[in-house]
Design a protein around this motif. Structure first.
Motif, mmCIF file in Angstrom:
data_model
loop_
_atom_site.group_PDB
_atom_site.id
_atom_site.type_symbol
_atom_site.label_atom_id
_atom_site.label_comp_id
_atom_site.label_asym_id
_atom_site.label_seq_id
_atom_site.Cartn_x
_atom_site.Cartn_y
_atom_site.Cartn_z
ATOM 1 N N GLN A 85 -68.737 5.983 16.041
ATOM 2 C CA GLN A 85 -69.769 6.712 16.774
ATOM 3 C C GLN A 85 -69.592 6.383 18.255
ATOM 4 O O GLN A 85 -69.498 5.211 18.618
ATOM 5 C CB GLN A 85 -71.166 6.292 16.307
ATOM 6 C CG GLN A 85 -71.422 6.568 14.840
ATOM 7 C CD GLN A 85 -71.509 8.058 14.562
ATOM 8 O OE1 GLN A 85 -72.298 8.758 15.166
ATOM 9 N NE2 GLN A 85 -70.676 8.542 13.652
ATOM 10 N N SER A 88 -75.748 10.097 25.922
ATOM 11 C CA SER A 88 -75.615 10.636 24.572
ATOM 12 C C SER A 88 -75.153 9.472 23.704
ATOM 13 O O SER A 88 -74.339 8.662 24.133
ATOM 14 C CB SER A 88 -74.612 11.781 24.520
ATOM 15 O OG SER A 88 -73.315 11.298 24.777
ATOM 16 N N VAL A 119 -72.513 10.037 18.642
ATOM 17 C CA VAL A 119 -71.749 11.270 18.466
ATOM 18 C C VAL A 119 -70.392 10.917 17.861
ATOM 19 O O VAL A 119 -69.755 9.955 18.284
ATOM 20 C CB VAL A 119 -71.588 12.014 19.814
ATOM 21 C CG1 VAL A 119 -70.823 13.304 19.641
ATOM 22 C CG2 VAL A 119 -72.951 12.273 20.432
ATOM 23 N N SER A 120 -69.929 11.687 16.883
ATOM 24 C CA SER A 120 -68.692 11.348 16.187
ATOM 25 C C SER A 120 -67.426 11.753 16.941
ATOM 26 O O SER A 120 -66.341 11.327 16.576
ATOM 27 C CB SER A 120 -68.676 11.980 14.795
ATOM 28 O OG SER A 120 -68.782 13.381 14.914
ATOM 29 N N ALA A 131 -69.317 13.516 23.089
ATOM 30 C CA ALA A 131 -70.238 12.519 23.641
ATOM 31 C C ALA A 131 -70.269 12.594 25.165
ATOM 32 O O ALA A 131 -71.336 12.562 25.781
ATOM 33 C CB ALA A 131 -69.831 11.122 23.184
ATOM 34 N N ALA A 164 -71.949 15.875 26.273
ATOM 35 C CA ALA A 164 -73.397 15.830 26.086
ATOM 36 C C ALA A 164 -74.071 14.992 27.167
ATOM 37 O O ALA A 164 -75.162 15.346 27.653
ATOM 38 C CB ALA A 164 -73.731 15.283 24.709
#
Length: 150
Positions: A37, A58, A61-62, A67, A70
């Motif tokens: 993540q 952010s 997020v994977s 990420a 965002a």
């Protein structure tokens, strides 16, 4: 996918808000190796806030590229809400991040390189090289053919 250092470099290269001397970036990679993540947190010096800093982030997020995008989008949204004059800055920040992330995805995918432009817009005054897809020049990194301690 990306090492912590590569992720941090990419997050810094994708930043196009206030200059990095008035901003900072913190990245994190957590979770198991099979399903990491990614998190990005941009800190921007801002008068009138409790500690003098505003944060745009952010987390969880994977995808490292998502990420970063965002976190930049979080900054852009806040900038648009603050004042009409910052709307252009917010739009430029998202455009810059999109270009850097697209170039990095292209480079990491192993796909054939896209044709280079005739001349780079920004040339380093020290090494006279243009910037690469991640915003680096010949002074900023050690080439693979050179020893790391050189």
């Amino acid at each position: 996918m990306l090492s912590h250092f590569q992720f941090a470099e990419l997050a810094a290269a994708a930043w196009c808000g206030p200059a990095l001397h008035t901003a900072g970036v913190h990245v994190s990679i957590s979770g198991p190796v099979s399903r990491p993540q990614f998190g990005v947190h941009y800190f921007v010096a801002q008068a009138g806030t409790e500690y003098g800093w505003a944060g745009y982030f952010s987390c969880g997020v994977s995808c490292p590229f998502a990420a970063i995008a965002a976190a930049v989008a979080s900054y852009a949204q806040a900038a648009q809400e603050q004042a009409a004059g910052l709307a252009l800055l917010a739009e430029a920040a998202q455009g810059h991040a999109a270009r850097v992330l697209s170039a990095a995805e292209q480079a990491f995918s192993g796909a054939p390189a896209l044709p280079e432009e005739a001349a780079s817009e920004i040339v380093c005054v020290v090494c006279q090289e243009g910037r690469d897809a991640l915003g680096q020049c010949g002074c900023c990194y050690v080439r693979a053919s050179e020893p790391a301690y050189a």
